[in-house]
Design a protein around this motif. Structure first.
Motif, PDB file in Angstrom:
ATOM      1  N   GLN A 108       1.563  44.730  33.844  1.00 22.22           N
ATOM      2  CA  GLN A 108       0.778  45.424  32.813  1.00 22.22           C
ATOM      3  C   GLN A 108      -0.390  44.547  32.345  1.00 22.22           C
ATOM      4  O   GLN A 108      -1.493  45.039  32.125  1.00 22.22           O
ATOM      5  CB  GLN A 108       1.672  45.802  31.638  1.00 22.22           C
ATOM      6  CG  GLN A 108       1.032  46.740  30.657  1.00 22.22           C
ATOM      7  CD  GLN A 108       0.707  48.085  31.275  1.00 22.22           C
ATOM      8  OE1 GLN A 108       1.498  48.632  32.039  1.00 22.22           O
ATOM      9  NE2 GLN A 108      -0.444  48.618  30.958  1.00 22.22           N
ATOM     10  N   VAL A 109      -0.152  43.252  32.212  1.00 14.53           N
ATOM     11  CA  VAL A 109      -1.221  42.323  31.820  1.00 14.53           C
ATOM     12  C   VAL A 109      -2.296  42.277  32.902  1.00 14.53           C
ATOM     13  O   VAL A 109      -3.495  42.307  32.604  1.00 14.53           O
ATOM     14  CB  VAL A 109      -0.637  40.911  31.554  1.00 14.53           C
ATOM     15  CG1 VAL A 109      -1.741  39.880  31.432  1.00 14.53           C
ATOM     16  CG2 VAL A 109       0.230  40.927  30.317  1.00 14.53           C
ATOM     17  N   LEU A 120      -3.050  44.603  35.037  1.00 17.24           N
ATOM     18  CA  LEU A 120      -3.780  45.868  34.987  1.00 17.24           C
ATOM     19  C   LEU A 120      -4.775  45.878  33.827  1.00 17.24           C
ATOM     20  O   LEU A 120      -5.919  46.308  33.988  1.00 17.24           O
ATOM     21  CB  LEU A 120      -2.799  47.034  34.861  1.00 17.24           C
ATOM     22  CG  LEU A 120      -3.405  48.424  34.868  1.00 17.24           C
ATOM     23  CD1 LEU A 120      -4.085  48.709  36.214  1.00 17.24           C
ATOM     24  CD2 LEU A 120      -2.347  49.466  34.581  1.00 17.24           C
ATOM     25  N   ASP A 121      -4.369  45.380  32.671  1.00 18.47           N
ATOM     26  CA  ASP A 121      -5.272  45.326  31.523  1.00 18.47           C
ATOM     27  C   ASP A 121      -6.476  44.418  31.783  1.00 18.47           C
ATOM     28  O   ASP A 121      -7.587  44.715  31.353  1.00 18.47           O
ATOM     29  CB  ASP A 121      -4.531  44.845  30.274  1.00 18.47           C
ATOM     30  CG  ASP A 121      -3.589  45.890  29.727  1.00 18.47           C
ATOM     31  OD1 ASP A 121      -3.704  47.072  30.102  1.00 18.47           O
ATOM     32  OD2 ASP A 121      -2.709  45.517  28.914  1.00 18.47           O
ATOM     33  N   GLU A 122      -6.262  43.316  32.473  1.00 20.85           N
ATOM     34  CA  GLU A 122      -7.344  42.368  32.751  1.00 20.85           C
ATOM     35  C   GLU A 122      -8.305  42.888  33.810  1.00 20.85           C
ATOM     36  O   GLU A 122      -9.387  42.341  33.987  1.00 20.85           O
ATOM     37  CB  GLU A 122      -6.774  41.016  33.206  1.00 20.85           C
ATOM     38  CG  GLU A 122      -5.942  40.300  32.178  1.00 20.85           C
ATOM     39  CD  GLU A 122      -6.710  39.874  30.944  1.00 20.85           C
ATOM     40  OE1 GLU A 122      -7.931  39.649  31.024  1.00 20.85           O
ATOM     41  OE2 GLU A 122      -6.074  39.764  29.887  1.00 20.85           O
ATOM     42  N   SER A 123      -7.946  43.955  34.509  1.00 18.14           N
ATOM     43  CA  SER A 123      -8.792  44.499  35.565  1.00 18.14           C
ATOM     44  C   SER A 123      -9.908  45.396  35.050  1.00 18.14           C
ATOM     45  O   SER A 123     -10.781  45.791  35.821  1.00 18.14           O
ATOM     46  CB  SER A 123      -7.936  45.297  36.552  1.00 18.14           C
ATOM     47  OG  SER A 123      -6.979  44.465  37.145  1.00 18.14           O
ATOM     48  N   PHE A 124      -9.864  45.732  33.780  1.00 22.11           N
ATOM     49  CA  PHE A 124     -10.866  46.621  33.191  1.00 22.11           C
ATOM     50  C   PHE A 124     -11.521  45.934  32.000  1.00 22.11           C
ATOM     51  O   PHE A 124     -10.839  45.308  31.183  1.00 22.11           O
ATOM     52  CB  PHE A 124     -10.222  47.942  32.752  1.00 22.11           C
ATOM     53  CG  PHE A 124      -9.622  48.705  33.892  1.00 22.11           C
ATOM     54  CD1 PHE A 124     -10.417  49.498  34.692  1.00 22.11           C
ATOM     55  CD2 PHE A 124      -8.274  48.607  34.165  1.00 22.11           C
ATOM     56  CE1 PHE A 124      -9.867  50.201  35.755  1.00 22.11           C
ATOM     57  CE2 PHE A 124      -7.710  49.306  35.225  1.00 22.11           C
ATOM     58  CZ  PHE A 124      -8.508  50.098  36.018  1.00 22.11           C
ATOM     59  N   ILE A 125     -12.829  46.064  31.891  1.00 22.13           N
ATOM     60  CA  ILE A 125     -13.585  45.369  30.849  1.00 22.13           C
ATOM     61  C   ILE A 125     -13.112  45.773  29.460  1.00 22.13           C
ATOM     62  O   ILE A 125     -12.935  44.939  28.582  1.00 22.13           O
ATOM     63  CB  ILE A 125     -15.099  45.635  31.010  1.00 22.13           C
ATOM     64  CG1 ILE A 125     -15.609  45.022  32.309  1.00 22.13           C
ATOM     65  CG2 ILE A 125     -15.882  45.071  29.828  1.00 22.13           C
ATOM     66  CD1 ILE A 125     -17.040  45.394  32.658  1.00 22.13           C
ATOM     67  N   GLN A 126     -12.896  47.050  29.243  1.00 26.27           N
ATOM     68  CA  GLN A 126     -12.564  47.526  27.906  1.00 26.27           C
ATOM     69  C   GLN A 126     -11.214  47.040  27.400  1.00 26.27           C
ATOM     70  O   GLN A 126     -11.016  46.892  26.201  1.00 26.27           O
ATOM     71  CB  GLN A 126     -12.613  49.053  27.872  1.00 26.27           C
ATOM     72  CG  GLN A 126     -14.012  49.568  28.087  1.00 26.27           C
ATOM     73  CD  GLN A 126     -14.050  51.058  28.279  1.00 26.27           C
ATOM     74  OE1 GLN A 126     -13.117  51.645  28.810  1.00 26.27           O
ATOM     75  NE2 GLN A 126     -15.139  51.674  27.843  1.00 26.27           N
ATOM     76  N   ALA A 161      -9.706  44.146  28.628  1.00 22.79           N
ATOM     77  CA  ALA A 161      -9.541  42.738  28.992  1.00 22.79           C
ATOM     78  C   ALA A 161      -9.457  41.844  27.759  1.00 22.79           C
ATOM     79  O   ALA A 161     -10.022  42.145  26.708  1.00 22.79           O
ATOM     80  CB  ALA A 161     -10.702  42.284  29.878  1.00 22.79           C
ATOM     81  N   SER A 162      -8.747  40.757  27.916  1.00 22.72           N
ATOM     82  CA  SER A 162      -8.662  39.755  26.860  1.00 22.72           C
ATOM     83  C   SER A 162      -9.788  38.738  27.063  1.00 22.72           C
ATOM     84  O   SER A 162     -10.673  38.925  27.907  1.00 22.72           O
ATOM     85  CB  SER A 162      -7.299  39.055  26.909  1.00 22.72           C
ATOM     86  OG  SER A 162      -7.196  38.289  28.095  1.00 22.72           O
ATOM     87  N   VAL A 164     -18.670  41.854  21.396  1.00 20.11           N
ATOM     88  CA  VAL A 164     -20.075  41.748  21.801  1.00 20.11           C
ATOM     89  C   VAL A 164     -20.164  41.395  23.279  1.00 20.11           C
ATOM     90  O   VAL A 164     -20.982  41.970  24.022  1.00 20.11           O
ATOM     91  CB  VAL A 164     -20.808  40.694  20.936  1.00 20.11           C
ATOM     92  CG1 VAL A 164     -22.186  40.380  21.492  1.00 20.11           C
ATOM     93  CG2 VAL A 164     -20.896  41.160  19.498  1.00 20.11           C
ATOM     94  N   ARG A 165     -19.315  40.497  23.720  1.00 21.92           N
ATOM     95  CA  ARG A 165     -19.306  40.113  25.135  1.00 21.92           C
ATOM     96  C   ARG A 165     -18.913  41.295  26.022  1.00 21.92           C
ATOM     97  O   ARG A 165     -19.497  41.506  27.088  1.00 21.92           O
ATOM     98  CB  ARG A 165     -18.361  38.936  25.349  1.00 21.92           C
ATOM     99  CG  ARG A 165     -18.869  37.663  24.687  1.00 21.92           C
ATOM    100  CD  ARG A 165     -17.839  36.586  24.633  1.00 21.92           C
ATOM    101  NE  ARG A 165     -17.396  36.176  25.953  1.00 21.92           N
ATOM    102  CZ  ARG A 165     -16.313  35.420  26.168  1.00 21.92           C
ATOM    103  NH1 ARG A 165     -15.594  35.001  25.154  1.00 21.92           N
ATOM    104  NH2 ARG A 165     -15.974  35.101  27.382  1.00 21.92           N
ATOM    105  N   LYS A 166     -17.932  42.087  25.574  1.00 21.40           N
ATOM    106  CA  LYS A 166     -17.534  43.273  26.340  1.00 21.40           C
ATOM    107  C   LYS A 166     -18.678  44.276  26.405  1.00 21.40           C
ATOM    108  O   LYS A 166     -18.930  44.876  27.455  1.00 21.40           O
ATOM    109  CB  LYS A 166     -16.308  43.938  25.699  1.00 21.40           C
ATOM    110  CG  LYS A 166     -15.011  43.225  25.945  1.00 21.40           C
ATOM    111  CD  LYS A 166     -13.867  43.994  25.303  1.00 21.40           C
ATOM    112  CE  LYS A 166     -12.548  43.296  25.482  1.00 21.40           C
ATOM    113  NZ  LYS A 166     -11.426  44.075  24.903  1.00 21.40           N
TER     114      LYS A 166
END
Length: 91
Positions: free
Chosen positions: A40-41, A43-49, A51-52, A75-77
């Protein structure tokens, strides 16, 4: 995580009643729970919105964008999404 892993639910009903299979699946449940959380982590890191800080830094490195010192994560995102959406798609 929201999902509870229980491998016993994946076994046929005839086998679930045996103590051996109950103990085996009980001992394997934490491993599969950890595997699910890690996937799950990833998968989350694979998308800009979603991502941590780590994922955003990887996207910035890949796109050769460098954040300013005072930029927050949001702001970075936003900068990454603007750059990403300005590129012409290719096939």
């Amino acid at each position: 995580m929201d999902r509870e892993i229980n491998l016993l639910n994946y076994l046929p009903y005839e086998i679930r009643k045996y103590k051996d299979y109950q103990v085996i699946t009980e001992s394997e449940n934490p491993e599969f729970q950890q595997l699910f959380e890690i996937s799950q982590v990833i998968l989350d890191e694979s998308f800009i919105q979603s991502a941590s800080e780590y994922g955003v830094s990887k996207f910035e490195h890949m796109l050769k964008l460098y954040p300013r010192d005072g930029d927050s994560l949001e702001v970075r995102k936003t900068k990454l999404l603007i750059w990403w959406n300005n590129q012409v798609p290719y096939t």
